[in-house]
Scaffold this active site. Structure first.
Site, PDB file in Angstrom:
ATOM      1  N   GLY A 148      24.238  27.809  19.402  1.00 38.34           N
ATOM      2  CA  GLY A 148      24.972  27.571  20.630  1.00 38.34           C
ATOM      3  C   GLY A 148      25.303  26.093  20.738  1.00 38.34           C
ATOM      4  O   GLY A 148      24.537  25.240  20.279  1.00 38.34           O
ATOM      5  N   CYS A 149      26.450  25.744  21.342  1.00 38.24           N
ATOM      6  CA  CYS A 149      26.841  24.333  21.407  1.00 38.24           C
ATOM      7  C   CYS A 149      25.884  23.530  22.287  1.00 38.24           C
ATOM      8  O   CYS A 149      25.518  22.400  21.950  1.00 38.24           O
ATOM      9  CB  CYS A 149      28.284  24.189  21.882  1.00 38.24           C
ATOM     10  N   ASN A 150      25.442  24.110  23.404  1.00 32.16           N
ATOM     11  CA  ASN A 150      24.453  23.434  24.241  1.00 32.16           C
ATOM     12  C   ASN A 150      23.134  23.291  23.489  1.00 32.16           C
ATOM     13  O   ASN A 150      22.472  22.244  23.547  1.00 32.16           O
ATOM     14  CB  ASN A 150      24.212  24.215  25.530  1.00 32.16           C
TER      15      ASN A 150
END
Length: 342
Positions: A148-150
């Site tokens: 996930g980017c976060n």
């Protein structure tokens, strides 16, 4: 040597970013673009900014002949991705950008995503795609699960500190701001300009954000015991970028040295001089991640800030970095472009 590439979900933001990056790749050729909702349309119709590229029209996934494909990027929604990947040829190399193969425990997947996993065999073989920490496993992998980017941003700030034990593992606060493209290209009322602009808001408060599953999995494995961070994401009225501000207990100088040592020689991670914070504007459109460390006025506390482009280093750029490794290509190929400024 040239490798034939397919992209499923090519009509979304991460699909467009993959096309943009691969268009400058010396060893990859895009042979198929899958996009069921835009099937039959040309790339110029779907993404006018890419009209200069000579690429095939978008087709349904069922129309793609995978016999001549060396590697497939899957930029599909979670749940859809696992069903599609389970039906793909078993010898096909795959980089998945969805959430479907990130969590190793099927029960954790069900907890965070609300449905049972439908491709357990593939889930067990998947390698977590945080390149700098799983590089050798990725080289040998058939299926890589993009982070996930976060989750990637927070881990770049914290992983070396957790593994080296230089911070209090029971007192980690992660305050994160993410641009609107992180929510995807589908039409949503809360993402309309009039609903989103001129302000920003927190969401998924109290420990409900799905990327917490990745933080729990990865930090706990590093520490050898359960580690849970306090995490609040915020949606900001920007197209690209993530800024993660972490508050930790520990000696700021030691924290800075630990990060410098951990990322020494990494082509895409830059630890800034002590006391200098990063900005999303300095990594926009690139595969770079900038990390800064500042001492807090409270003794024994520090602030670690990480910035990256959610569509590039946080997703499609990371996916291409992993694909390069899987195919035996130089890891940095087609990824060293300078950030866009202003």
């Amino acid at each position: 040597m040239s490798y034939n590439i397919a992209i499923l979900g090519a009509s979304g933001y991460t699909g467009a970013e993959l096309i943009r990056l691969i268009s400058g790749h010396s060893a990859m050729k895009i042979k198929a673009l899958g996009g069921n909702s835009k099937a039959g349309q040309s790339l110029a119709q779907v993404f006018p900014h890419l009209r200069h590229l000579d690429l095939p029209d978008l087709v349904t996934m069922e129309e793609i002949d995978f016999s001549g494909i060396d590697l497939c990027f899957c930029a599909l929604p979670h749940k859809t991705s696992q069903e599609v990947i389970a039906a793909l040829p078993q010898d096909l190399k795959i980089v998945d950008l969805s959430a479907d193969f990130r969590l190793r425990d099927p029960e954790d997947y069900a907890k965070w995503y609300g449905n049972e996993h439908a491709a357990l065999a593939q889930q067990q073989e998947a390698v977590y795609g945080l390149t700098e920490f799983y590089r050798e496993e990725i080289r040998r992998a058939r299926l890589v699960a993009g982070t996930g980017c976060n989750a990637a941003t927070g881990q770049y700030a914290l992983r070396p500190l957790v593994s080296e034990g230089v911070i209090d593992l029971d007192d980690i606060i992660l305050d994160l701001k993410c641009a609107v493209s992180g929510a995807g290209r589908s039409l949503k009322e809360n993402l309309l300009h009039a609903e989103l602009s001129e302000g920003y808001h927190a969401y998924a408060l109290g420990g409900t954000h799905r990327h917490l599953g990745e933080f729990d999995q990865e930090f706990s494995a590093l520490a050898g015991r359960p580690v849970k961070v306090q995490f609040t994401p915020h949606l900001i009225p920007a197209n690209r970028g993530i800024l993660a501000t972490t508050y930790v207990k520990g000696d700021a100088q030691v924290i800075h040295e630990t990060l410098e040592n951990a990322y020494s020689g990494e082509p895409f991670i830059a630890v800034l001089p002590f006391g200098e914070p990063p900005s999303t504007r300095h990594v926009r459109g690139s595969n770079y991640c900038h990390i800064g460390v500042v001492a807090d006025r409270l003794e024994g506390r520090a602030i670690v800030v990480a910035a990256l482009d959610n569509l590039t280093k946080g997703s499609s750029g990371q996916a291409l970095q992993n694909a390069n490794l899987m195919l035996g290509i130089d890891e940095t190929e087609a990824l060293t472009m300078a950030p866009l400024f202003p």
